[in-house]
Design a protein around this motif. Structure first.
Motif, mmCIF file in Angstrom:
data_model
loop_
_atom_site.group_PDB
_atom_site.id
_atom_site.type_symbol
_atom_site.label_atom_id
_atom_site.label_comp_id
_atom_site.label_asym_id
_atom_site.label_seq_id
_atom_site.Cartn_x
_atom_site.Cartn_y
_atom_site.Cartn_z
ATOM 1 N N GLY A 61 0.775 -1.085 0.153
ATOM 2 C CA GLY A 61 0.264 0.389 -0.027
ATOM 3 C C GLY A 61 0.674 1.602 0.016
ATOM 4 O O GLY A 61 0.256 2.394 0.216
ATOM 5 N N THR A 62 2.407 1.250 0.246
ATOM 6 C CA THR A 62 2.901 2.618 -0.019
ATOM 7 C C THR A 62 2.536 3.076 -1.754
ATOM 8 O O THR A 62 2.999 1.975 -2.962
ATOM 9 N N ILE A 63 2.808 4.633 -1.916
ATOM 10 C CA ILE A 63 2.706 5.441 -2.709
ATOM 11 C C ILE A 63 3.900 4.275 -4.066
ATOM 12 O O ILE A 63 4.744 5.462 -3.871
ATOM 13 N N LEU A 64 3.564 4.451 -4.820
ATOM 14 C CA LEU A 64 5.275 4.508 -5.793
ATOM 15 C C LEU A 64 5.265 5.575 -6.761
ATOM 16 O O LEU A 64 6.653 6.690 -7.084
ATOM 17 N N PHE A 65 4.209 5.782 -7.610
ATOM 18 C CA PHE A 65 3.882 7.186 -8.356
ATOM 19 C C PHE A 65 2.865 7.309 -7.941
ATOM 20 O O PHE A 65 1.685 7.336 -7.697
ATOM 21 N N HIS A 66 2.387 8.787 -8.334
ATOM 22 C CA HIS A 66 1.393 9.960 -8.653
ATOM 23 C C HIS A 66 1.588 11.178 -10.436
ATOM 24 O O HIS A 66 2.270 10.835 -10.146
ATOM 25 N N SER A 67 0.700 11.197 -10.576
ATOM 26 C CA SER A 67 0.841 11.827 -11.449
ATOM 27 C C SER A 67 0.338 12.956 -11.007
ATOM 28 O O SER A 67 -0.802 13.940 -11.148
ATOM 29 N N ALA A 68 1.035 13.482 -10.715
ATOM 30 C CA ALA A 68 1.093 15.699 -10.157
ATOM 31 C C ALA A 68 -0.153 15.369 -10.579
ATOM 32 O O ALA A 68 -0.629 16.468 -9.514
ATOM 33 N N ASP A 69 -0.473 14.979 -8.185
ATOM 34 C CA ASP A 69 -1.539 15.521 -8.160
ATOM 35 C C ASP A 69 -0.607 15.403 -5.626
ATOM 36 O O ASP A 69 -0.501 14.482 -6.020
ATOM 37 N N ALA A 70 -1.478 16.499 -5.955
ATOM 38 C CA ALA A 70 -0.874 17.323 -4.750
ATOM 39 C C ALA A 70 -1.155 16.070 -3.761
ATOM 40 O O ALA A 70 -0.289 16.186 -2.104
ATOM 41 N N GLY A 82 6.004 7.663 -1.419
ATOM 42 C CA GLY A 82 6.604 6.800 -0.463
ATOM 43 C C GLY A 82 6.011 6.631 1.363
ATOM 44 O O GLY A 82 6.000 6.101 2.371
ATOM 45 N N THR A 83 4.238 7.461 1.108
ATOM 46 C CA THR A 83 3.881 7.230 2.575
ATOM 47 C C THR A 83 2.314 6.657 1.766
ATOM 48 O O THR A 83 2.384 5.842 0.417
ATOM 49 N N LYS A 84 1.750 6.102 3.011
ATOM 50 C CA LYS A 84 0.655 4.932 3.066
ATOM 51 C C LYS A 84 -0.379 5.614 2.185
ATOM 52 O O LYS A 84 -1.117 6.470 2.462
#
Length: 738
Positions: free
Chosen positions: A204-213, A218-220
């Protein structure tokens, strides 16, 4: 309401037409809802398509990565840990394939061998999940979210073990995936503003996002959303959830390696519902007047539509349901999926039919494989029983209550078939477990235990060696004991006979030594008498006897003197065992110096040069060790060549004994005489060439044997000799190892 539910579809459509001609507000609201639903359906389809595309791309990337790592793992430069060759190979791969951030090769302990991106000093990845899984499971494995210590950015890693020809682990090859490719696919899809693509690892750790604030790498992730993703179990799923105060359409899918219990990657696409419905709302207000006219036309056409389309398709659905219920598998409704709600229903029905057919095929395959596995297990059991039956030892298996579950043929031949009975009752006629039962000891500590037992088998008093070992299940719990019984009666009888023979031999040796001592001692007196009278005869009649008589007297005197030396040497040989002193700890150097003092005159006359290593403190008979050194040094001086003797005494230590080597530059010894020279009264030269009785090395051998050691020689004629001997450490006063 029950009356309404029984009406036909045609009746309901006519009722809808009646409602359609009601006030225009109802028509506008109905049309607006239809438009919003279509917009949402289109958004669902686009989200589903993009998630499938991303999953397919990532699946292809993972498949290519597995293929790449499998190929690399068998290359000679990778298996040989050739760092320069691997670096060049990895760089060439990254230049031609932008899906990877880095390729690395690690040792089995986690140290980096080769890497395209230079690793930081002291890099060790043995704590990384992908590395641990690859080493432990010996298969292709995925990692969790990490900030790469080599590329210094969030990465997603895959690894594969590198093994040798015999399956031994040689290293681990690893690939870091470039997650930016997913963003490129997302950007080309042109989703509304506020949409977000999120990639998460298995935890459940965030590896990548498309420029969403709203997300930080690295956070859950939100736990509720992530739980829904895990519950989908890898299937694509679309849902509507509240996120950040607004409704968002979420499409997600999980990717999982074969054999891995948890997914290694979750893909989620989020689209704001508000952005999806913007165009729908605009079109709704633009078409308000058109909707009014359209409703009127629809009222006229609904009856014909109901007869020709709805009723016919409903009948098709009913007929297909009946076929499926009767056991048919290849059932299709036959309605095009693009034909509105009936198309969606037909698609769902066809998907359900295909799923049931696939499940039935899987069930058939599973039953077939289960039957094959059962036959194989029965074959293996038959082989095992045949092997156990052919073993000459008695083998039995007992459960935790000491009940006999199995006996091989040997055990049944000795004790009859005792299956189902308690071992202590069947073998010992007892009411409880024996005090020294090895099976009970095995149950208590999980170790192998061995005891000797005496039983009467087939009327014969038998000595048995009983060995018990634990029987464990897959959870490593002890569920029983294996007892192996060996008949050692013949071996015991041999041991008893050997013990009796050893005692008789020791007694015979003692009597023989005593006889040699008494015989040689009793020979001394008559020999002294002969020597005295011959010498007296020679002095008194020196000038009265002829030349031959004088020569005869000289022969008698010489023979008596040699007899005297032989008797003395024989006494010395017998005293090694019979009159040896108790063993004590002493400095070996003191015994060596005493030997050189005894040989001082001969050393000076021969010009011998004697050197030595530092001597240790040893346990033994100091007088005999001095005699040992004196005999070896005396031989080195006696059997010298043209040059003055050069003698060196070396000393080395091993865990159990001291090793000494006496090296000289004398005339040497032919290899065929290496063993003969240690026998009593054995000489290699005539008395005219070298003096002596040939007993000195025999005495040395007997001294060394008393000290628990060995003595030998290496030599070549004309190139000197090296006598080596050993003395055991920690000898007791009697000469036994303490």
């Amino acid at each position: 309401m029950k009356a309404f539910s029984g009406w036909s579809i045609r009746t309901h459509l006519i009722l809808l037409v009646a409602f359609a001609v009601t006030p225009a507000l109802a028509i506008i609201l109905y049309t607006g809802l239809e438009q919003k639903r279509n917009s949402l359906n289109e958004a669902h389809s686009r989200c589903s398509a993009l998630v499938r595309a991303l999953a397919g791309d990532m699946g292809n990337t993972v498949s290519s990565t597995r293929q790449l790592l499998t190929t690399l793992a068998v290359l000679p430069q990778v298996r040989n840990m050739d760092a320069p060759a691997c670096d060049e190979l990895f760089r060439e791969i990254l230049r031609s394939d932008n899906r990877y951030l880095n390729l690395q090769l690690f040792r089995p302990t986690g140290e980096s061998v080769a890497s395209v991106v230079p690793p930081p000093p002291g890099l060790n990845v043995s704590d990384r999940k992908y590395f641990r899984d690859a080493v432990r499971r010996r298969t292709f494995s995925a990692g969790e979210y990490i900030v790469g210590r080599t590329v210094n950015k969030p990465t997603f890693n895959f690894a594969l073990p590198v093994t040798g020809d015999r399956g031994e682990l040689l290293g681990v090859v690893q690939a870091a995936i470039n997650l930016e490719r997913a963003n490129a696919i997302f950007d080309r899809s042109h989703f509304p503003a506020g949409s977000a693509l999120v990639l998460l690892d298995g935890t459940g750790t965030i590896l990548f996002h498309s420029a969403d604030a709203r997300y930080q790498i690295g956070t859950k992730d939100d736990q509720g959303i992530f739980n829904d993703m895990r519950a989908a179990r890898g299937d694509e799923k679309i849902t509507l959830r509240t996120s950040g105060g607004s409704y968002r359409i979420m499409a997600y899918r999980s990717l999982q390696l074969a054999g891995d219990p948890t997914p290694y990657l979750h893909i989620r696409l989020e689209v704001p519902e508000e952005a999806i419905l913007t165009d729908a709302n605009r079109i709704l207000f633009r078409n308000l007047w058109f909707l009014t006219f359209a409703v009127a036309l629809a009222a006229m056409a609904v009856f014909a539509y109901a007869n020709r389309v709805i009723t016919n398709r409903a009948r098709r659905l009913v007929r297909s349901s009946m076929l499926l219920a009767s056991g048919g598998q290849d059932v299709q409704v036959g309605i095009p999926y693009s034909q509105g709600e009936f198309g969606l229903i037909a698609q769902a029905f066809d998907d359900m039919a295909r799923t049931l057919a696939s499940r039935e095929e899987e069930r058939t395959t599973f039953v077939r494989e289960l039957q094959a596995a059962t036959r194989q297990a029965l074959d293996e059991r038959a082989k095992t029983e045949a092997i156990l039956a052919s073993i000459g030892d008695g083998i039995s298996i007992q459960d935790r209550e000491y009940r006999i579950l199995y006996q091989n043929g040997t055990s049944r031949g000795w004790m009859n078939d005792q299956s189902g009975r308690f071992c202590y009752e069947a073998y010992e006629q007892r009411l409880h477990v024996c005090d020294n039962c090895p099976v009970r000891q095995t149950f208590e500590d999980g170790l192998v235990h061995t005891v000797e037992r005496r039983l009467t088998i087939n009327g014969r008093d038998t000595c048995l060696l009983v060995t018990a070992s634990p029987l464990r299940n897959s959870a490593d719990d002890i569920i029983g004991g294996i007892e192996i019984v060996k008949d050692i009666t013949d071996r015991k009888m041999v041991e008893i006979a050997q013990k009796e023979l050893t005692g008789k031999l020791a007694e015979s040796n003692q009597q023989l030594q005593h006889f040699a001592y008494i015989a040689s001692h009793d020979l001394q007196e008559p020999l002294r008498t002969i020597t005295s009278f011959i010498q007296l005869l020679a002095r008194r009649y020196q000038n009265k006897l002829d030349k031959d008589a004088g020569e005869f007297i000289a022969f008698i005197i010489d023979g008596a003197q040699r007899m005297q030396r032989l008797i003395n040497d024989l006494l010395e040989y017998s005293r090694v065992e019979s009159q040896g002193a108790p063993f004590v700890v002493f400095e070996a150097g003191d015994a060596f110096r005493a030997a050189t003092m005894n040989l001082k005159r001969r050393i000076e006359e021969s010009g011998a040069e004697i050197t030595h290593d530092p001597f240790p403190a040893i346990t033994g008979d100091e007088t005999q060790i001095m005699q040992l050194f004196q005999n070896l040094l005396s031989n080195a001086i006696k059997f010298r060549g043209d040059e003055p003797p050069r003698i060196h005494v070396a000393c080395a230590e091993t865990p159990t004994e001291w090793e000494f080597r006496v090296t000289d530059n004398g005339i040497g010894i032919d290899g065929q005489f290496f063993e003969r020279i240690f026998e009593i009264f054995q000489r290699l030269h005539g008395r005219g060439a070298y003096s002596g009785t040939g007993i000195g090395l025999a005495v040395c051998k007997k001294i060394i044997e008393r000290h628990g050691g060995r003595i030998g020689v290496t030599s070549e004629p004309g190139r000197g000799s090296c006598f080596s001997f050993t003395i055991k450490k920690n000898l007791s006063e009697k000469g036994d190892a303490a």
